[in-house]
Design an enzyme around this catalytic site. Structure first.
Site, mmCIF file in Angstrom:
data_model
loop_
_atom_site.group_PDB
_atom_site.id
_atom_site.type_symbol
_atom_site.label_atom_id
_atom_site.label_comp_id
_atom_site.label_asym_id
_atom_site.label_seq_id
_atom_site.Cartn_x
_atom_site.Cartn_y
_atom_site.Cartn_z
ATOM 1 C CE LYS A 94 -2.401 2.970 3.158
ATOM 2 N NZ LYS A 94 -2.766 3.220 4.554
ATOM 3 C CG ASP A 132 -7.434 3.748 2.245
ATOM 4 O OD1 ASP A 132 -8.326 3.222 1.531
ATOM 5 O OD2 ASP A 132 -7.462 4.955 2.556
#
Length: 379
Positions: A240, A258
């Site tokens: 991420k 997220d």
């Protein structure tokens, strides 16, 4: 006398003939003829009496036969309407009832239990949602303040388990004191902990950001590498964080999974996966690579402003017709408007230094740490 006797039977015969010819209405005529015959001769009377009896039987039998024959005819006449009534009142309504009670409910059940969405339909719907979000959030951007790849890398690591607003209020003091990887790697851990305390989990985060700073100094000459494979080797950096840096610092496509992104793509039935890496792969297959970075920003913007975790503002959602989860939140338009956040709800944004496009759209900068300002409602 003989002449009269012979004439009388002839008249009686004629009377009988008249009786036969006239049917049941001329029987009284036959009786009159019999009386005249009886006056003339007993033999003739017997003969004429037999004929009269036969005539009487014949005359009586014929009407009975007609009456008997008429009854079936009457039944036939009565039976036909009954048959038509049966068809009209039994067969046809039964047919219509069958259609109303069987065909129509089956059709409604089919709508309620919708058919599984085909792959083609899913791709089309997903891309249409992306286009709609592009119109709603033309100013979508990463909501972390940064001036270079190093600052973005550190800020992204600090954003775990907290809001971007809190990170943006914290990093100015951190970067003012430790502007480069070399400076941060050589810092006193206790000083760093105190600087980043507002972001939560400050001890673990201090270890991560000081470790990645040392790795950048020792392995990459103080520069942030431009490959995902290298970024994920740094302490505290996962896929991420790597894609945030790649997409926003280097302009290379990446999907940022997220909590907001994962929640929304599952609500939209783009995927049922919960593992971030699997979500990234599944969603990435629905879009061309060139869309990945901006898609991430738009979805995250939507998750923070309208499609909240606990109470989505469904009644104020611009993509409600495309959303399978519509109705999970507030559907009343007026009540839903009160749930909107950041610029949609009139609150300050998360960045202290937002892009000009955001300001032009009506957004306002977030206040510095400790400043008095309307609360910025984040998740």
């Amino acid at each position: 006398m003989g002449e009269q006797a012979s004439t009388a039977p002839e008249k009686a015969a004629k009377g009988v003939k008249g009786t036969r010819g006239a049917g049941g209405t001329a029987v009284s005529g036959g009786k009159g003829a019999g009386g005249a015959g009886g006056a003339g001769s007993s033999g003739g009377a017997a003969t004429s009496g037999g004929k009269r009896a036969a005539a009487k039987k014949a005359g009586a039998a014929k009407p009975v036969k007609k009456a008997v024959a008429a009854e079936p005819a009457k039944k036939a006449v009565a039976a036909k309407p009954a048959k038509s009534v049966k068809k009209a009142a039994a067969v046809k309504p039964a047919k219509s009832v069958k259609k109303a009670a069987a065909a129509k409910p089956a059709k409604s059940v089919t709508k309620a239990a919708a058919k599984p969405e085909s792959r083609t339909a899913l791709v089309r719907r997903a891309r249409r949602i992306n286009r709609e979000l592009a119109e709603v959030y033309p100013y979508a951007h990463p909501e972390l303040d940064f001036e270079n790849p190093f600052q973005l890398l550190v800020a992204t690591v600090l954003s775990a388990q907290t809001t971007d607003l809190r990170v943006n209020q914290t990093t100015p003091a951190l970067f003012a004191k430790h502007p480069t990887p070399e400076d941060l790697a050589a810092a006193n851990p206790e000083d760093v902990e105190e600087l980043i305390r507002p972001t939560g989990f400050f001890r673990a985060k201090t270890k991560s950001i000081m470790g990645l700073a040392a790795a950048l100094r020792d392995e990459f000459g103080g520069e942030v590498p431009g490959r995902v494979e290298d970024l994920v080797k740094l302490p505290g950096v996962g896929r991420k964080t790597a894609f945030v840096v790649m997409g926003n610092a280097f302009g290379r496509p990446g999907i940022t999974v997220d909590t907001h992104f994962g929640r929304l793509v599952r609500r939209w039935k783009w995927t049922e996966e919960t593992d971030p890496d699997k979500v990234e792969k599944a969603v990435g297959e629905l879009f061309p690579k060139s869309d990945w970075t901006m898609l991430s920003h738009r979805v995250i913007f939507h998750g923070r402003r309208i499609c909240h975790a606990r109470k989505p503002a469904c009644g104020a959602c611009p993509i409600a017709p495309l959303c399978p989860a519509y109705g999970e939140g507030e559907t009343d338009p007026e009540k839903a408007k009160k749930l909107l956040k950041y610029e949609k709800g009139g609150f300050p944004g998360q960045r202290l230094k937002p892009p000009q496009s955001y300001l032009d759209a009506g957004g306002s900068p977030a206040p510095p740490l400790g400043a008095t300002a309307p609360p910025a409602t984040g998740e």
